[in-house]
Design an enzyme around this catalytic site. Structure first.
Site, short mmCIF file in Angstrom:
data_model
loop_
_atom_site.label_atom_id
_atom_site.label_comp_id
_atom_site.label_asym_id
_atom_site.label_seq_id
_atom_site.Cartn_x
_atom_site.Cartn_y
_atom_site.Cartn_z
N CYS A 114 4.22 5.86 10.63
CA CYS A 114 3.02 5.94 11.45
C CYS A 114 3.43 6.20 12.89
O CYS A 114 4.50 5.77 13.34
CB CYS A 114 2.23 4.62 11.35
SG CYS A 114 0.70 4.60 12.32
N CYS A 161 1.00 5.80 15.62
CA CYS A 161 -0.17 5.38 16.39
C CYS A 161 0.25 4.60 17.64
O CYS A 161 1.43 4.33 17.87
CB CYS A 161 -1.09 4.52 15.52
SG CYS A 161 -0.43 2.87 15.16
N GLU A 195 10.59 2.17 -13.06
CA GLU A 195 9.77 3.27 -13.56
C GLU A 195 10.65 4.43 -14.00
O GLU A 195 11.67 4.73 -13.38
CB GLU A 195 8.82 3.79 -12.47
CG GLU A 195 7.71 2.85 -12.07
CD GLU A 195 6.77 3.49 -11.05
OE1 GLU A 195 6.68 4.75 -11.02
OE2 GLU A 195 6.13 2.75 -10.27
N ASN A 234 4.23 -0.95 -3.19
CA ASN A 234 4.67 0.04 -4.17
C ASN A 234 5.26 1.25 -3.43
O ASN A 234 4.59 1.85 -2.59
CB ASN A 234 3.50 0.52 -5.04
CG ASN A 234 3.94 1.48 -6.12
OD1 ASN A 234 4.54 1.07 -7.12
ND2 ASN A 234 3.68 2.77 -5.95
N GLU A 235 6.52 1.54 -3.72
CA GLU A 235 7.17 2.74 -3.17
C GLU A 235 6.89 2.90 -1.66
O GLU A 235 6.30 3.88 -1.22
CB GLU A 235 6.75 3.98 -3.95
CG GLU A 235 7.23 3.97 -5.38
CD GLU A 235 6.85 5.24 -6.15
OE1 GLU A 235 7.49 5.53 -7.17
OE2 GLU A 235 5.90 5.94 -5.73
N GLU A 278 -2.86 11.30 -11.43
CA GLU A 278 -1.75 11.08 -12.35
C GLU A 278 -2.18 11.12 -13.81
O GLU A 278 -1.48 10.62 -14.69
CB GLU A 278 -1.07 9.74 -12.03
CG GLU A 278 -0.31 9.80 -10.71
CD GLU A 278 0.42 8.52 -10.37
OE1 GLU A 278 1.58 8.61 -9.92
OE2 GLU A 278 -0.16 7.43 -10.53
N ARG A 296 -2.75 7.11 -0.75
CA ARG A 296 -2.27 5.90 -1.38
C ARG A 296 -1.44 5.07 -0.41
O ARG A 296 -1.74 3.92 -0.15
CB ARG A 296 -1.45 6.24 -2.62
CG ARG A 296 -1.03 5.03 -3.42
CD ARG A 296 -0.25 5.41 -4.66
NE ARG A 296 1.11 5.80 -4.35
CZ ARG A 296 2.04 6.05 -5.27
NH1 ARG A 296 1.71 6.01 -6.55
NH2 ARG A 296 3.26 6.40 -4.91
N CYS A 326 -0.82 1.40 8.26
CA CYS A 326 0.13 1.41 9.37
C CYS A 326 0.93 0.11 9.29
O CYS A 326 0.33 -0.98 9.27
CB CYS A 326 -0.61 1.49 10.70
SG CYS A 326 0.39 0.97 12.13
N HIS A 378 0.45 12.59 -15.97
CA HIS A 378 1.77 11.96 -15.97
C HIS A 378 1.98 11.31 -17.34
O HIS A 378 1.09 10.67 -17.89
CB HIS A 378 1.84 10.91 -14.86
CG HIS A 378 3.22 10.44 -14.54
ND1 HIS A 378 3.97 9.68 -15.41
CD2 HIS A 378 3.99 10.62 -13.45
CE1 HIS A 378 5.15 9.42 -14.87
NE2 HIS A 378 5.19 9.97 -13.67
#
Length: 674
Positions: A156, A158, A308, A150-151, A356, A112, A116, A359
């Site tokens: 990364c 690279c 949330e 989101n969150e 999820e 998810r 990068c 959930h």
């Protein structure tokens, strides 16, 4: 402090993913959500693949229908930009967009949090999508906020990140010589001769396993760089939105004590802080309260969004226990009491597939309103519809502050010693919990808070503030000399901004202020606590560490009673100007922390409220002179509360008088108008 409601009503809702369902389900959802008092939906969080099926093709038809349905039913809309999950075609055509993990592996499509943050592809397409969304939906009736990504969280390693990091280092240090000095590269022969010698600190180089870095400053610098890179991802999308929408608040959802991003840095860029609260089943209420206060602090003390929480259970923890009857309601009110102006859930409808699917949700797999969770959500919805506007816009007046410093968090993570049990967030909570048990309201603030802002607090604590930035010791000393009370602990002040130890004895930067110096740190295995004798004659225990302290100008408040350092100082206090500075050299048990908190209460004249275990009392103040008192029973047993006269008033719910002794049911609450 001035605080105003950001929204026109109290928004009650959460994440809704109608694109996962046939449109016939959408209408059913809306009817059920309206029955539950839901008035807001957060949409489009993971829809990039649907919105942009190919390089130059955009398709907003499904989102148009979703938005129209919500507008027709007068829902508030939190519109996400979808950029947390990239589409498959992008990963296939532009591999640079996929992150390289700590082990040095370039990831394939999936997961998810996969972009990068320094990918040229991502930096092109993500803001472009955000801009197209803003151009299309900026004037949508009921648009509450923009929700970027989101969150945030994925690091990364690279080559693009390495190149960008080297440029960041050049800007910070200017010369190789300055970098070598800051990184202490003489250690293990790590001298850097050329910028091209620099490699990212991961498992293939200088961080042979997570938390174990040869040069801690280099590892911390990479975290600084990554935090800055992720913050730039947010500001890039924000700028694209602002081309078409100048006023709607823009946010992204944070994750409380998440280590990888300096939220004080990112928080400065948010119009409103929003965060996701998912405590484990065994979290004490104080740990949840601390996280609310931290998020309020990240937002500069302004009201925040509870973006949330689950109405019933998580799905990703080891033990995904159900919230007990009434627990979701009292946890929602706990957020409001600490500064939340929204209550939102993940999720509104439970998915039938994907990771999820178990959930919790407002609409469960039973697909009916005849469930315990739906009834509880509906009860809370009715209350918030009736009284929610009254809760909004309040600020929290605190007598005490705790410094939270992400760079010290990182430094503790990379500290090779003294004990694996010495964890930064646990140390913060240890001191927070002692104040919480006395219902002392706490602001959680950055360590760089200037002395004139510190002055409003009677007590400022800096547990394990390991790395001290320039100017911080002077600000704290000025605060103390002017009458403040300051608390340093083991691991406070021992290193500079490059994580190099300050010589002369612990606590380094605060040594003269506390009037003591530490010689050695004894790591205490769990089976070998140390005895501590208190000035009032009591005896408690210390654990994790025992610092051997030499008082110089300080007075001794507690001494060790066991091991070879029996009789030496464990806790000291030093008078400086009209204030005092305390130094605590061990991890006191709960009785010891209660003693120490009472010392601070007496010395700083802190107002306390005595309540039974599990009951907390919080007050929100409003610019129009109103005050609301929240009395929350966070536990499963009925408790008897004796409310001080100064907090007595009338119930928001029924107007009855609430004063003196009263019983409060399991997971029950009272909201009182003063």
């Amino acid at each position: 402090m001035m605080a105003q409601p950001m929204f026109d009503r109290f928004y009650y809702g959460g994440d809704w993913n109608p694109e996962q369902w046939d449109e016939s389900v959408w209408i059913k959802d809306i009817r059920m959500l309206e029955d539950a008092g839901i008035n807001e939906a957060t949409i489009n969080v993971f829809s990039w693949a649907q919105l942009q099926p190919s390089e130059d093709e955009y398709d907003f038809s499904t989102l148009d229908r979703i938005v129209k349905l919500l507008v027709d039913h007068h829902f508030g809309i939190v519109l996400a930009t979808s950029t947390a999950a990239i589409p498959a075609w992008m990963a296939r055509r532009h591999p640079d967009v996929m992150y390289t993990d700590f082990e040095g592996r370039r990831h394939k499509f999936g997961d998810r949090h996969n972009p990068c943050p320094n990918s040229p592809t991502f930096k092109t397409y993500a803001p472009r999508l955000a801009g197209k969304l803003a151009e299309r939906y900026a004037d949508t009736p009921g648009l509450v906020a923009w929700h970027v990504s989101n969150e945030y969280g994925a690091y990364c390693y690279c080559d693009n990140c390495r190149d960008a990091w080297i440029e960041w280092l050049k800007s910070k240090y200017g010369t190789i010589e300055a970098l070598n000095k800051a990184w202490y590269t003489h250690f293990w022969g790590h001298t850097i001769y050329d910028w091209d010698d620099i490699v990212v600190p991961n498992a293939l180089s200088d961080e042979w396993e997570p938390g174990c870095a040869t040069l801690s400053c280099a590892a911390i610098d990479y975290r600084r760089f990554m935090s800055t890179s992720i913050t730039r991802c947010f500001t890039d999308e924000r700028a694209a939105i602002r081309e078409f929408d100048k006023t709607t608040p823009i946010t992204t959802n944070l994750m409380s004590v998440f280590m990888d991003i300096d939220y004080f840095q990112l928080g400065k860029e948010l119009d409103v802080v929003s965060w996701d609260s998912y405590p484990r089943y065994d979290f004490p209420a104080s740990a949840v309260a601390m996280r609310h206060d931290l998020m309020r602090g990240v937002g500069g003390g302004k009201p925040f969004m509870l973006m949330e929480q689950t109405p019933s259970q998580q799905n990703w923890q080891p033990y995904n226990s159900l919230k007990r009857p009434g627990q979701m309601r009292v946890m929602s009110y706990q957020a409001v009491a600490h500064g939340a102006d929204t209550v939102q859930f993940f999720q509104l409808r439970r998915s039938i597939g994907g990771t999820e699917r178990f959930h919790g949700a407002v609409i469960s797999h039973a697909d009916t309103e005849n469930t315990r969770v739906f009834r509880e959500v509906s009860q809370l919805g009715a209350e918030l519809k009736e009284y929610g506007k009254e809760y909004m816009g309040g600020h929290v007046e605190s007598q005490a502050a705790i410094m939270f410093d992400w760079e010290s968090y990182w430094a503790m993570y990379y500290s090779s010693g003294p004990s694996v049990l010495l964890k930064y967030v646990d140390q913060i909570h240890h001191y927070y919990a002692a104040l919480y048990r006395r219902n002392i309201q706490v602001d959680i603030i950055p360590s760089t808070t200037p002395s004139d802002q510190l002055a409003k607090y009677r007590v400022v604590l800096a547990p394990a503030l390991l790395m001290v930035k320039p100017g911080v010791p002077d600000a704290i000393e000025s605060y103390v000399r002017s009458g403040g009370r300051f608390v340093a602990t083991t691991m406070s002040g021992i290193a500079d901004e490059n994580d190099q130890v300050i010589l002369g004895g612990y606590p380094g930067a605060f040594r003269e202020l506390v009037g003591s110096w530490g010689e050695e740190l004894d790591a205490l295995p769990p089976e070998r606590p140390v005895g501590v004798h208190l000035e009032n004659g009591g005896d408690v225990t210390g654990s994790i560490v025992a610092e051997l302290i030499h008082p110089v100008t300080s007075n001794v408040l507690a001494t060790y009673t066991t091991d070879f350092y029996a009789g030496t100082a464990a806790v000291t206090v030093n008078t400086v100007g009209s204030g005092k500075a305390y130094y605590v050299g061990t991890h006191l048990d709960e009785n010891g922390m209660d003693w120490f908190a009472d010392v601070l209460v007496r010395d700083a004249a802190l107002e306390t409220i005595e309540t039974p275990h599990d009951v907390e009392v919080r007050v929100r103040d409003y610019d129009d002179g109103r005050r609301l008192v929240f009395v929350l029973n966070n536990g499963p047993e009925t408790q008897t509360v004796n409310l001080p006269e100064r907090l007595s008033g009338t119930s928001v719910f029924d107007g009855s008088r609430i004063a003196g002794l009263f019983d409060i049911e399991p997971y029950g609450l009272r909201v009182i108008r003063l």
